[in-house]
Design a protein around this motif. Structure first.
Motif, PDB file in Angstrom:
ATOM      1  N   ALA A  97       0.838  -1.209   0.000  1.00 13.04           N
ATOM      2  CA  ALA A  97       0.000   0.000   0.000  1.00 13.04           C
ATOM      3  C   ALA A  97       0.870   1.255   0.000  1.00 13.04           C
ATOM      4  CB  ALA A  97      -0.933  -0.005   1.201  1.00 13.04           C
ATOM      5  N   ALA A  98       1.990   1.206   0.731  1.00  6.69           N
ATOM      6  CA  ALA A  98       2.887   2.371   0.730  1.00  6.69           C
ATOM      7  C   ALA A  98       3.504   2.551  -0.656  1.00  6.69           C
ATOM      8  CB  ALA A  98       3.979   2.204   1.780  1.00  6.69           C
ATOM      9  N   GLY A  99       3.759   1.430  -1.343  1.00  5.53           N
ATOM     10  CA  GLY A  99       4.323   1.511  -2.696  1.00  5.53           C
ATOM     11  C   GLY A  99       3.350   2.198  -3.638  1.00  5.53           C
ATOM     12  N   SER A 100       2.066   1.941  -3.421  1.00  2.00           N
ATOM     13  CA  SER A 100       1.072   2.616  -4.240  1.00  2.00           C
ATOM     14  C   SER A 100       1.088   4.121  -3.954  1.00  2.00           C
ATOM     15  CB  SER A 100      -0.309   2.042  -3.924  1.00  2.00           C
ATOM     16  OG  SER A 100      -1.296   2.815  -4.519  1.00  2.00           O
ATOM     17  N   ALA A 101       1.121   4.448  -2.667  1.00  2.00           N
ATOM     18  CA  ALA A 101       1.048   5.861  -2.279  1.00  2.00           C
ATOM     19  C   ALA A 101       2.307   6.630  -2.698  1.00  2.00           C
ATOM     20  CB  ALA A 101       0.846   5.959  -0.772  1.00  2.00           C
ATOM     21  N   VAL A 102       3.470   6.029  -2.469  1.00  2.00           N
ATOM     22  CA  VAL A 102       4.708   6.739  -2.807  1.00  2.00           C
ATOM     23  C   VAL A 102       4.911   6.651  -4.312  1.00  2.00           C
ATOM     24  CG1 VAL A 102       7.205   6.685  -2.580  1.00  2.00           C
ATOM     25  CG2 VAL A 102       5.764   6.254  -0.590  1.00  2.00           C
ATOM     26  N   GLY A 103       4.862   7.792  -4.965  1.00  4.87           N
ATOM     27  CA  GLY A 103       4.997   7.759  -6.429  1.00  4.87           C
ATOM     28  C   GLY A 103       5.524   9.085  -6.929  1.00  4.87           C
ATOM     29  N   LEU A 104       5.288   9.340  -8.210  1.00  2.61           N
ATOM     30  CA  LEU A 104       5.765  10.598  -8.773  1.00  2.61           C
ATOM     31  C   LEU A 104       5.183  11.775  -8.004  1.00  2.61           C
ATOM     32  CD1 LEU A 104       5.354   9.735 -12.558  1.00  2.61           C
ATOM     33  CD2 LEU A 104       7.436   9.721 -11.180  1.00  2.61           C
ATOM     34  N   GLY A 105       3.995  11.561  -7.455  1.00  8.42           N
ATOM     35  CA  GLY A 105       3.338  12.616  -6.681  1.00  8.42           C
ATOM     36  C   GLY A 105       4.175  13.082  -5.501  1.00  8.42           C
ATOM     37  N   PHE A 162      12.006   6.395 -10.690  1.00  8.57           N
ATOM     38  CA  PHE A 162      11.567   5.239 -11.458  1.00  8.57           C
ATOM     39  C   PHE A 162      10.955   4.166 -10.530  1.00  8.57           C
ATOM     40  CE2 PHE A 162      13.043   0.936 -12.555  1.00  8.57           C
ATOM     41  CZ  PHE A 162      12.145   0.663 -13.577  1.00  8.57           C
ATOM     42  N   LEU A 163      11.627   3.878  -9.415  1.00  6.68           N
ATOM     43  CA  LEU A 163      11.101   2.856  -8.500  1.00  6.68           C
ATOM     44  C   LEU A 163       9.752   3.285  -7.920  1.00  6.68           C
ATOM     45  CD1 LEU A 163      14.268   1.877  -6.428  1.00  6.68           C
ATOM     46  CD2 LEU A 163      13.062   0.479  -8.105  1.00  6.68           C
ATOM     47  N   ALA A 164       9.687   4.577  -7.563  1.00  4.84           N
ATOM     48  CA  ALA A 164       8.434   5.087  -7.000  1.00  4.84           C
ATOM     49  C   ALA A 164       7.317   4.938  -8.024  1.00  4.84           C
ATOM     50  CB  ALA A 164       8.615   6.544  -6.592  1.00  4.84           C
ATOM     51  N   ALA A 165       7.634   5.240  -9.280  1.00  4.16           N
ATOM     52  CA  ALA A 165       6.620   5.151 -10.328  1.00  4.16           C
ATOM     53  C   ALA A 165       6.198   3.699 -10.552  1.00  4.16           C
ATOM     54  CB  ALA A 165       7.161   5.745 -11.629  1.00  4.16           C
ATOM     55  N   LEU A 166       7.147   2.782 -10.484  1.00  3.91           N
ATOM     56  CA  LEU A 166       6.831   1.383 -10.769  1.00  3.91           C
ATOM     57  C   LEU A 166       5.871   0.784  -9.726  1.00  3.91           C
ATOM     58  CD1 LEU A 166       7.319  -0.988 -12.627  1.00  3.91           C
ATOM     59  CD2 LEU A 166       9.366  -1.567 -11.341  1.00  3.91           C
ATOM     60  N   THR A 167       6.131   1.050  -8.448  1.00  3.93           N
ATOM     61  CA  THR A 167       5.229   0.475  -7.440  1.00  3.93           C
ATOM     62  C   THR A 167       3.826   1.104  -7.531  1.00  3.93           C
ATOM     63  OG1 THR A 167       6.198   2.001  -5.843  1.00  3.93           O
ATOM     64  CG2 THR A 167       6.933  -0.283  -5.734  1.00  3.93           C
TER      65      THR A 167
END
Ligand code: PHE
Length: 455
Positions: A16-24, A314-319
């Motif tokens: 769930a944290a991987g979903s939240a942490v992203g390009l945003g 890139f990693l943040a975007a992938l998750t």
């Protein structure tokens, strides 16, 4: 149909944290802080996270974990034959729409990672020109978007435990490690005082109603709310997973990453003396130049720093992309009765077809406008300004007014509904959260929505 759950509580939190942490977090948050008066924005943002973001996240967790099915069937099961199903349909549709343009920007992050590790940014050049040449190229952005989609596809095709959970458990710690390394680098820079005081000294004279509304919009996007993602992930939560502590952990991780991204970016930006609120060009145009200048005389450090920074993006975007793919795949797989592999392929291909149009809207399709916007901008507008708040509203209203309160308390306290005691039903914290779900969240969401469309 037998269905896998996440194997461990930490797996559930990291997914769930991987979903939240992203390009945003890495890109949008620092830009918003820059545009909305620094630390005052951060304080308001944190208030929005806990008063509105957390209750809506819990609603999604409750709907998902209670039904253990995809987002659309979940609503139909909890309110058979009613219009509430629209809450699930909206989520799956928006996830699909967002994924089709998220892969485009994610493809850029992959390209920049490859370029920076291959040494493209170690000598000065016109970064603006480099960026616009790249995005308007008819092939390169497409190839990178496709590569990125392929990686997402591979993870999702491996399933919940061997794909999403296993990769989140590898990628999230790696991402956090990179952030710590980058923070250690920037706090030695000459602009560190200016950068940190910009981030942490509140300037309340800049606070207007639009700052509140921007903070709320950012909170929604950053927590991946109202896209079916968290509902679907929660459908894989086991009976031991504590919803309240999972939601708090996700919010804390998400906020730490966002604030740390600011701590990485602002000292570097102030050391070089460019304007902080540089907009979306910040990451792809301003930062390569900033890194080069900030590490003038230490080219190796500059090379490692910029490479790691784009790898982080890139990693943040992938998750996050994985979490956008999963709700659509789960729905196709479970409702159309086709295998998970076939469902994953169908979603990847359909999404990528739309992604091609989005990618080309920066180049050869740039003159093609619908409602005065390029396809990319139109998708972003429809998804994040219209459908996302509406979806959040439906979810909060559904749990606050339609769903039985017993289900709410039973999920929050991990107690079967028939064993709930009176003291559990009247405990302060769940009651307070219920109040936020019922009144505070819908009212505020309505405000963002109106602000978004009337602007
Ligand atoms: N939360 C992600 C970010 O911060 C974006 C996202 C939105 C991911 C919706 C999944 C669903 O970038």
């Amino acid at each position: 149909m037998s269905r896998n759950n996440f194997n461990s509580k930490i797996g559930a939190i990291l997914a769930a944290a991987g979903s939240a942490v992203g390009l945003g977090n890495v890109w949008r948050f620092p830009t918003e802080v820059g545009n909305n008066g620094g630390a005052a924005f951060i304080l308001i943002y944190i208030l929005c996270l806990f008063a509105i973001g957390m209750p809506v996240m819990l609603c999604e967790f409750i709907i998902g974990r209670n039904t253990h099915t995809n987002a659309i069937t979940a609503f139909s099961r909890l309110a058979p034959g009613s219009w509430w199903r629209i809450g699930g349909v909206e989520g799956v549709f928006v996830a699909f729409l967002i994924l089709s343009y998220y892969v485009v920007v994610s493809g850029w992050t992959l390209f920049y990672t490859v370029e920076s590790f291959s040494g493209a940014f170690v000598a000065p050049m016109d970064y603006g020109q480099f960026f616009s040449d790249f995005v308007s190229d008819p092939w390169l952005p497409l190839i990178y978007a496709m590569l990125f989609m392929l990686m997402t596809h591979v993870v999702i095709a491996r399933g919940v435990q061997r794909g999403i959970e296993r990769f989140s458990k590898i990628m999230m710690p790696l991402l956090l490690f990179i952030i710590v390394v980058l923070v250690c680098c920037t706090i030695t820079m000459p602009g560190v005082d200016k950068g940190l005081s910009f981030m942490f000294k509140p300037d309340f004279s800049k606070v207007t109603t639009s700052v509140f509304l921007n903070a709320l919009g950012q909170a929604f996007f950053s927590l991946s709310l109202a896209m079916g993602c968290l509902t679907t992930y929660a459908s894989y939560f086991g009976p031991q997973t504590k919803l309240l502590s999972t939601a708090s952990s996700v919010i804390v991780i998400d906020t730490i990453v966002a604030v740390m991204s600011g701590v990485i970016i602002f000292p570097a930006v102030f050391s070089v003396g460019v304007e902080p609120g540089a907009g979306p060009g910040l990451v792809f145009i301003t930062l390569p130049h900033v890194f080069l200048t900030a590490f003038d005389g230490m080219p190796v450090l500059g090379y490692v720093f910029s490479g790691l920074f784009y790898l982080l993006l890139f990693l943040a975007a992938l998750t996050s992309a994985m979490s956008l793919h999963e709700p659509v795949t789960a729905w196709v797989h479970e409702s159309m009765g086709i295998s998970r592999h076939a469902a994953t392929s169908l979603v990847s291909v359909m999404c990528m077809s739309l992604g091609v149009v989005c990618a080309l809207s920066f180049g050869i399709l740039g003159d093609w406008h619908l409602f005065g916007m390029t396809v990319f901008d139109l998708f972003d507008y429809v998804a994040s300004t219209i459908l996302m708040p509406l979806g959040g509203l439906v979810i909060a209203l559904f749990v606050g007014w339609r769903l039985s309160r017993k289900i709410f308390y039973s999920e929050i306290t991990n107690t079967p509904a028939n064993l709930l005691t009176d003291s559990q039903m009247s405990a302060r914290i769940p009651r307070f959260i219920f109040f936020l779900v019922r009144w505070v969240a819908p009212l505020f969401i309505l405000l963002i929505f109106l602000n978004g469309i009337l602007k």
